[in-house]
Design a protein around this motif. Structure first.
Motif, PDB file in Angstrom:
ATOM      1  N   ALA A 142       2.580 -12.604  -7.613  1.00  0.00           N
ATOM      2  CA  ALA A 142       3.842 -13.166  -7.125  1.00  0.00           C
ATOM      3  C   ALA A 142       4.049 -12.824  -5.658  1.00  0.00           C
ATOM      4  O   ALA A 142       4.472 -13.671  -4.852  1.00  0.00           O
ATOM      5  N   ILE A 143       3.778 -11.573  -5.267  1.00  0.00           N
ATOM      6  CA  ILE A 143       3.913 -11.168  -3.872  1.00  0.00           C
ATOM      7  C   ILE A 143       2.942 -11.951  -2.993  1.00  0.00           C
ATOM      8  O   ILE A 143       3.297 -12.447  -1.909  1.00  0.00           O
ATOM      9  N   LEU A 144       1.703 -12.097  -3.453  1.00  0.00           N
ATOM     10  CA  LEU A 144       0.710 -12.864  -2.707  1.00  0.00           C
ATOM     11  C   LEU A 144       1.174 -14.301  -2.493  1.00  0.00           C
ATOM     12  O   LEU A 144       1.111 -14.829  -1.371  1.00  0.00           O
ATOM     13  N   ALA A 145       1.642 -14.950  -3.547  1.00  0.00           N
ATOM     14  CA  ALA A 145       2.092 -16.339  -3.439  1.00  0.00           C
ATOM     15  C   ALA A 145       3.258 -16.464  -2.462  1.00  0.00           C
ATOM     16  O   ALA A 145       3.311 -17.399  -1.653  1.00  0.00           O
ATOM     17  N   ASP A 158      -0.835 -14.956  11.624  1.00  0.00           N
ATOM     18  CA  ASP A 158       0.592 -14.675  11.487  1.00  0.00           C
ATOM     19  C   ASP A 158       0.836 -13.178  11.286  1.00  0.00           C
ATOM     20  O   ASP A 158      -0.074 -12.404  10.987  1.00  0.00           O
ATOM     21  N   HIS A 159       2.104 -12.816  11.407  1.00  0.00           N
ATOM     22  CA  HIS A 159       2.518 -11.418  11.346  1.00  0.00           C
ATOM     23  C   HIS A 159       3.646 -11.273  10.328  1.00  0.00           C
ATOM     24  O   HIS A 159       4.538 -12.118  10.255  1.00  0.00           O
ATOM     25  N   VAL A 160       3.567 -10.206   9.538  1.00  0.00           N
ATOM     26  CA  VAL A 160       4.550  -9.922   8.500  1.00  0.00           C
ATOM     27  C   VAL A 160       5.232  -8.592   8.797  1.00  0.00           C
ATOM     28  O   VAL A 160       4.572  -7.613   9.169  1.00  0.00           O
ATOM     29  N   LEU A 161       6.545  -8.567   8.643  1.00  0.00           N
ATOM     30  CA  LEU A 161       7.287  -7.314   8.670  1.00  0.00           C
ATOM     31  C   LEU A 161       7.532  -6.860   7.240  1.00  0.00           C
ATOM     32  O   LEU A 161       7.769  -7.681   6.354  1.00  0.00           O
ATOM     33  N   CYS A 162       7.483  -5.564   7.032  1.00  0.00           N
ATOM     34  CA  CYS A 162       7.665  -5.022   5.687  1.00  0.00           C
ATOM     35  C   CYS A 162       8.520  -3.767   5.778  1.00  0.00           C
ATOM     36  O   CYS A 162       8.302  -2.921   6.655  1.00  0.00           O
ATOM     37  N   ALA A 163       9.507  -3.665   4.905  1.00  0.00           N
ATOM     38  CA  ALA A 163      10.309  -2.445   4.858  1.00  0.00           C
ATOM     39  C   ALA A 163       9.405  -1.260   4.547  1.00  0.00           C
ATOM     40  O   ALA A 163       8.528  -1.340   3.683  1.00  0.00           O
ATOM     41  N   SER A 212       2.356  -3.275  -2.849  1.00  0.00           N
ATOM     42  CA  SER A 212       2.664  -4.267  -1.821  1.00  0.00           C
ATOM     43  C   SER A 212       2.022  -3.853  -0.498  1.00  0.00           C
ATOM     44  O   SER A 212       1.443  -4.683   0.217  1.00  0.00           O
ATOM     45  N   ALA A 213       2.136  -2.573  -0.170  1.00  0.00           N
ATOM     46  CA  ALA A 213       1.537  -2.073   1.068  1.00  0.00           C
ATOM     47  C   ALA A 213       0.021  -2.216   1.041  1.00  0.00           C
ATOM     48  O   ALA A 213      -0.605  -2.606   2.039  1.00  0.00           O
ATOM     49  N   ALA A 214      -0.588  -1.940  -0.106  1.00  0.00           N
ATOM     50  CA  ALA A 214      -2.039  -2.065  -0.214  1.00  0.00           C
ATOM     51  C   ALA A 214      -2.482  -3.508  -0.029  1.00  0.00           C
ATOM     52  O   ALA A 214      -3.490  -3.787   0.627  1.00  0.00           O
ATOM     53  N   LEU A 215      -1.746  -4.452  -0.608  1.00  0.00           N
ATOM     54  CA  LEU A 215      -2.074  -5.872  -0.443  1.00  0.00           C
ATOM     55  C   LEU A 215      -2.033  -6.263   1.030  1.00  0.00           C
ATOM     56  O   LEU A 215      -2.942  -6.916   1.553  1.00  0.00           O
ATOM     57  N   LEU A 216      -0.975  -5.848   1.721  1.00  0.00           N
ATOM     58  CA  LEU A 216      -0.825  -6.201   3.131  1.00  0.00           C
ATOM     59  C   LEU A 216      -1.880  -5.508   3.998  1.00  0.00           C
ATOM     60  O   LEU A 216      -2.499  -6.138   4.864  1.00  0.00           O
ATOM     61  N   ASN A 217      -2.091  -4.230   3.755  1.00  0.00           N
ATOM     62  CA  ASN A 217      -2.999  -3.459   4.609  1.00  0.00           C
ATOM     63  C   ASN A 217      -4.456  -3.824   4.410  1.00  0.00           C
ATOM     64  O   ASN A 217      -5.219  -3.944   5.377  1.00  0.00           O
ATOM     65  N   GLN A 218      -4.859  -3.987   3.167  1.00  0.00           N
ATOM     66  CA  GLN A 218      -6.281  -4.107   2.864  1.00  0.00           C
ATOM     67  C   GLN A 218      -6.764  -5.552   2.762  1.00  0.00           C
ATOM     68  O   GLN A 218      -7.817  -5.899   3.306  1.00  0.00           O
ATOM     69  N   GLU A 219      -6.011  -6.388   2.069  1.00  0.00           N
ATOM     70  CA  GLU A 219      -6.507  -7.737   1.791  1.00  0.00           C
ATOM     71  C   GLU A 219      -5.996  -8.774   2.784  1.00  0.00           C
ATOM     72  O   GLU A 219      -6.775  -9.513   3.371  1.00  0.00           O
ATOM     73  N   LEU A 220      -4.680  -8.843   2.981  1.00  0.00           N
ATOM     74  CA  LEU A 220      -4.159  -9.864   3.888  1.00  0.00           C
ATOM     75  C   LEU A 220      -4.521  -9.553   5.334  1.00  0.00           C
ATOM     76  O   LEU A 220      -4.764 -10.474   6.127  1.00  0.00           O
ATOM     77  N   LEU A 272      -7.724 -11.018   6.019  1.00  0.00           N
ATOM     78  CA  LEU A 272      -7.670 -12.469   6.155  1.00  0.00           C
ATOM     79  C   LEU A 272      -6.937 -12.916   7.419  1.00  0.00           C
ATOM     80  O   LEU A 272      -6.672 -14.104   7.601  1.00  0.00           O
ATOM     81  N   GLY A 273      -6.573 -11.963   8.261  1.00  0.00           N
ATOM     82  CA  GLY A 273      -5.983 -12.319   9.541  1.00  0.00           C
ATOM     83  C   GLY A 273      -4.470 -12.332   9.570  1.00  0.00           C
ATOM     84  O   GLY A 273      -3.863 -12.828  10.523  1.00  0.00           O
ATOM     85  N   ILE A 274      -3.823 -11.801   8.532  1.00  0.00           N
ATOM     86  CA  ILE A 274      -2.361 -11.682   8.509  1.00  0.00           C
ATOM     87  C   ILE A 274      -2.025 -10.213   8.740  1.00  0.00           C
ATOM     88  O   ILE A 274      -2.346  -9.360   7.917  1.00  0.00           O
ATOM     89  N   SER A 275      -1.399  -9.912   9.866  1.00  0.00           N
ATOM     90  CA  SER A 275      -1.128  -8.523  10.223  1.00  0.00           C
ATOM     91  C   SER A 275       0.243  -8.094   9.717  1.00  0.00           C
ATOM     92  O   SER A 275       1.098  -8.919   9.388  1.00  0.00           O
ATOM     93  N   VAL A 276       0.456  -6.783   9.678  1.00  0.00           N
ATOM     94  CA  VAL A 276       1.712  -6.245   9.135  1.00  0.00           C
ATOM     95  C   VAL A 276       2.207  -5.096   9.992  1.00  0.00           C
ATOM     96  O   VAL A 276       1.411  -4.325  10.546  1.00  0.00           O
ATOM     97  N   SER A 277       3.525  -5.009  10.133  1.00  0.00           N
ATOM     98  CA  SER A 277       4.186  -3.851  10.734  1.00  0.00           C
ATOM     99  C   SER A 277       5.267  -3.380   9.777  1.00  0.00           C
ATOM    100  O   SER A 277       5.904  -4.195   9.104  1.00  0.00           O
ATOM    101  N   TYR A 278       5.478  -2.053   9.734  1.00  0.00           N
ATOM    102  CA  TYR A 278       6.461  -1.489   8.819  1.00  0.00           C
ATOM    103  C   TYR A 278       7.723  -1.094   9.582  1.00  0.00           C
ATOM    104  O   TYR A 278       7.659  -0.506  10.659  1.00  0.00           O
TER     105      TYR A 278
END
Length: 375
Positions: free
Chosen positions: A70-73, A83-88, A95-103, A106-112
């Motif tokens: 569900a989070i991935l979708a 693209d870039h994602v912000l995450c609380a 959720s953090a593992a999905l963003l950090n390791q997999e997305l 695939l070229g989608i970056s994350v900041s907390y």
């Protein structure tokens, strides 16, 4: 003979039949008129999705094979490579593992974003920031997000707001009503409620987003199986009764823990001492859910002793079943975080998370008292 079952049957089939070429043409020309292949949609998964969609007040939903799916979708509904994602920062470790390791791969970056900075995003934005992911009540610290303020801040910067509503359920809070663009659930937890289903649901505030979610679910094969969907729908029918009991038991336990000399702190929005207690009332009324965490001394031996002595809270690293359980975030859900992240959030050896079930309140209290008495 016509058959009119009160309960939807389990459509345990991978494929559906057509009479002729007209039938297959209707399937493609009139979306939603027929079923063809269960990966594309099934009456049971659609029933679950629509039931949660109604509860959340959305414009369309899909059921997925897990909360992680569900989070991935939800993220893929708005993001692509670059693209870039912000995450609380207060977020479920998965959720953090999905963003950090997999997305990220695939070229989608994350900041907390630290909890205290969520309502002023300017310093965290990038040119291609597309969304912010947060939880109604954070896991495992039970911080409560001001959804309306957060939605306004996100939309001011043309950022979508995605809310994981698993802990609260739509009975306490409906994020779309406060401006969220997507709300999602690990159905595995409260919606199904009996620790016998692994599933997720994503609900969209706009029809266009719902259509995109359906496309993602079908193409990536995220669709939930018929049997799991049927079980989740059955569990959903008692959600109102269960949430009431979960909440009443959790409040009583939080109050007891708050008085106990061994316990250093209790995280539960129903306590007047909780920093977001009034916000929790405004967004959820007089019920605060069945999840809480508390802090013992940072002594592994003492924590182990407590875990071994409790009889009604087995160490089971999940949550929200009708039977109570406990978890240890440092060792399970948040072990993938860096040491710096864990320490910044206060996820240490002494932090214990309780999922309070619907058993007799008095039995749960007695059990915790005796387990803590020996800690």
């Amino acid at each position: 003979m016509e058959i009119h079952p009160k309960i939807t049957p389990i459509y345990q089939t991978s494929v559906f039949k057509f009479e002729d070429l007209d039938g297959i043409a209707q399937y493609f020309d009139e979306p939603g008129s027929r079923y063809m292949y269960s990966r594309n949609g099934n009456p049971n998964s659609d029933e679950l999705a629509e039931a949660v969609n109604r509860l959340e007040g959305g414009q369309g939903a899909i059921a997925t094979g897990s909360g992680m799916a569900a989070i991935l979708a939800a993220i893929l509904a708005y993001c692509e490579a670059g693209d870039h994602v912000l995450c609380a920062a207060d977020i479920y470790g998965g959720s953090a593992a999905l963003l950090n390791q997999e997305l990220n791969r695939l070229g989608i970056s994350v900041s907390y974003v630290p909890f205290e900075k969520l309502y002023d995003l300017k310093l965290h934005l990038q040119p291609r920031t597309r969304l912010l992911l947060a939880e109604t009540m954070s896991n495992p610290l039970l911080r409560v997000v001001d959804l309306r303020t957060l939605a306004e801040e996100c939309h001011q910067h043309n950022v979508k707001l995605v809310i994981d509503n698993t802990f609260a359920t739509p009975l306490l809070t409906r994020p779309i009503a406060y401006g969220a663009d997507i709300t999602l659930h690990s159905v595995t937890k409260y919606l199904a409620g009996h620790s016998d289903v692994t599933a997720g649901v994503v609900v969209a505030a706009e029809p266009e987003t719902a259509a995109r979610l359906r496309q993602i679910g079908m193409t990536l094969g995220l669709t939930l199986s018929p049997m799991e969907s049927w079980l989740a729908v059955r569990g959903l029918k008692t959600l109102r009764l269960r949430v009431r009991e979960h909440s009443a038991n959790a409040l009583a336990i939080a109050e007891m823990l708050d008085r106990h000399p061994v316990v250093q702190a209790v995280n539960y929005p129903g306590l007047p001492s909780h920093a977001e207690h009034q916000l929790a009332i405004a967004q959820g009324g007089t019920q605060f859910g069945g999840m809480l965490s508390f802090r013992l001394p940072d002594d592994e031996k003492q924590v182990n002793q407590f875990m071994r002595r409790t009889q009604r809270f087995p160490f089971a690293p999940s949550l929200a079943g009708v039977d109570s359980s406990l978890s240890h975030p440092l060792s399970t859900s948040h072990r993938a975080l860096t040491l710096e992240q864990q320490q910044r959030l206060g996820i240490t050896v002494g932090l214990v998370r309780l999922s309070v079930g619907i058993e007799l309140k008095e039995e749960l209290l007695i059990d915790l008292e005796q387990a803590l008495g020996q800690a």
